[in-house]
Design a protein around this motif. Structure first.
Motif, PDB file in Angstrom:
ATOM      1  N   VAL A  31       4.762  23.072 -23.505  1.00 56.13           N
ATOM      2  CA  VAL A  31       5.673  23.392 -24.601  1.00 56.13           C
ATOM      3  C   VAL A  31       6.011  24.880 -24.531  1.00 56.13           C
ATOM      4  CG1 VAL A  31       4.823  21.566 -26.130  1.00 56.13           C
ATOM      5  CG2 VAL A  31       3.751  23.802 -26.196  1.00 56.13           C
ATOM      6  N   TRP A  32       7.070  25.299 -25.228  1.00 55.02           N
ATOM      7  CA  TRP A  32       7.475  26.707 -25.228  1.00 55.02           C
ATOM      8  C   TRP A  32       6.724  27.531 -26.263  1.00 55.02           C
ATOM      9  CZ3 TRP A  32       9.546  28.322 -21.068  1.00 55.02           C
ATOM     10  CH2 TRP A  32      10.434  27.536 -20.345  1.00 55.02           C
ATOM     11  N   GLY A  33       6.169  26.878 -27.277  1.00 53.24           N
ATOM     12  CA  GLY A  33       5.471  27.607 -28.329  1.00 53.24           C
ATOM     13  C   GLY A  33       4.436  26.719 -28.986  1.00 53.24           C
ATOM     14  N   GLN A  34       3.924  27.185 -30.136  1.00 55.09           N
ATOM     15  CA  GLN A  34       2.868  26.442 -30.812  1.00 55.09           C
ATOM     16  C   GLN A  34       3.345  25.649 -32.018  1.00 55.09           C
ATOM     17  OE1 GLN A  34      -0.069  29.510 -31.632  1.00 55.09           O
ATOM     18  NE2 GLN A  34      -1.349  28.679 -30.018  1.00 55.09           N
ATOM     19  N   TYR A  35       4.453  26.009 -32.635  1.00 56.85           N
ATOM     20  CA  TYR A  35       4.833  25.398 -33.896  1.00 56.85           C
ATOM     21  C   TYR A  35       6.117  24.595 -33.736  1.00 56.85           C
ATOM     22  CZ  TYR A  35       5.892  24.908 -38.840  1.00 56.85           C
ATOM     23  OH  TYR A  35       6.174  24.397 -40.067  1.00 56.85           O
ATOM     24  N   GLN A  36       6.086  23.311 -34.102  1.00 53.72           N
ATOM     25  CA  GLN A  36       7.248  22.416 -34.091  1.00 53.72           C
ATOM     26  C   GLN A  36       8.057  22.541 -32.800  1.00 53.72           C
ATOM     27  OE1 GLN A  36       9.386  23.168 -37.750  1.00 53.72           O
ATOM     28  NE2 GLN A  36       7.945  21.946 -38.934  1.00 53.72           N
ATOM     29  N   GLN A  37       7.396  22.228 -31.714  1.00 51.46           N
ATOM     30  CA  GLN A  37       8.025  22.354 -30.402  1.00 51.46           C
ATOM     31  C   GLN A  37       8.352  20.984 -29.820  1.00 51.46           C
ATOM     32  OE1 GLN A  37       8.637  25.439 -28.714  1.00 51.46           O
ATOM     33  NE2 GLN A  37       8.286  26.104 -30.812  1.00 51.46           N
ATOM     34  N   ASP A  38       9.413  20.932 -29.056  1.00 52.10           N
ATOM     35  CA  ASP A  38       9.682  19.747 -28.264  1.00 52.10           C
ATOM     36  C   ASP A  38       8.842  19.827 -26.999  1.00 52.10           C
ATOM     37  OD1 ASP A  38      11.582  18.635 -29.966  1.00 52.10           O
ATOM     38  OD2 ASP A  38      13.165  19.897 -29.126  1.00 52.10           O
TER      39      ASP A  38
END
Length: 155
Positions: A31-38
């Motif tokens: 994923v690209w990040g930690q919060y609400q990621q696709d």
């Protein structure tokens, strides 16, 4: 004529109540990040690591985990077929199952693994979800199992 406690075989008179809890490994993904990621790429599906259980009337809690099957664990530490099969057999023997968040999590996750391993559904059972009971009838500061257990003096 329905059997009564005085004229029925013991196995007909005793309701088999199973208390259980499962633990699962997380999905692994990029994923690209930690919060609400696709999810960019899904690397590994979750699997069942263990099931703990106790039958009503027994004092001992049992645990069945991946490492209890060393031959398959060494070859594939994520192969949960033996743990899933054990849970299927337990549920299939039960009349009632009791789990905290069991209806939303444990049973649905278990059913997904039953299908994965070609087991099909176990015999239908009545379910008591202690999280639902806590939310419906009480107003604890927290409905987490550990908190409710401590609040009720059960550990």
């Amino acid at each position: 004529m329905h059997p009564s406690p005085t004229n029925c075989p013991l196995e007909w008179c005793m309701t088999k109540i199973l208390y259980y809890d499962i633990e699962t490994a997380p999905n692994l993904a990029y994923v690209w990040g930690q919060y609400q990621q696709d999810v960019i790429e899904h690397q590994r599906e979750w699997y069942m690591m263990c099931v703990s259980y106790r039958w009503e009337g027994q004092k001992r809690t049992h645990v069945c985990s991946l490492i209890d099957f060393p031959e398959s664990y060494v070859e594939d530490p994520e192969n949960d077929v033996h743990v899933v099969t054990k849970l299927w057999e337990l549920i299939d023997k039960a009349d009632i199952v009791v789990a905290h968040n069991g209806d939303k999590f444990d049973m649905r996750k278990a059913n997904a693994r039953f299908v994965k391993h070609g087991l099909g559904p176990p015999t239908p059972v009545a379910s008591i979800d202690t999280l639902k009971v806590a939310r419906k009838y009480f107003m604890f500061n927290s409905n987490r199992l550990n908190h409710v257990g401590k609040h009720l003096g059960l550990g």
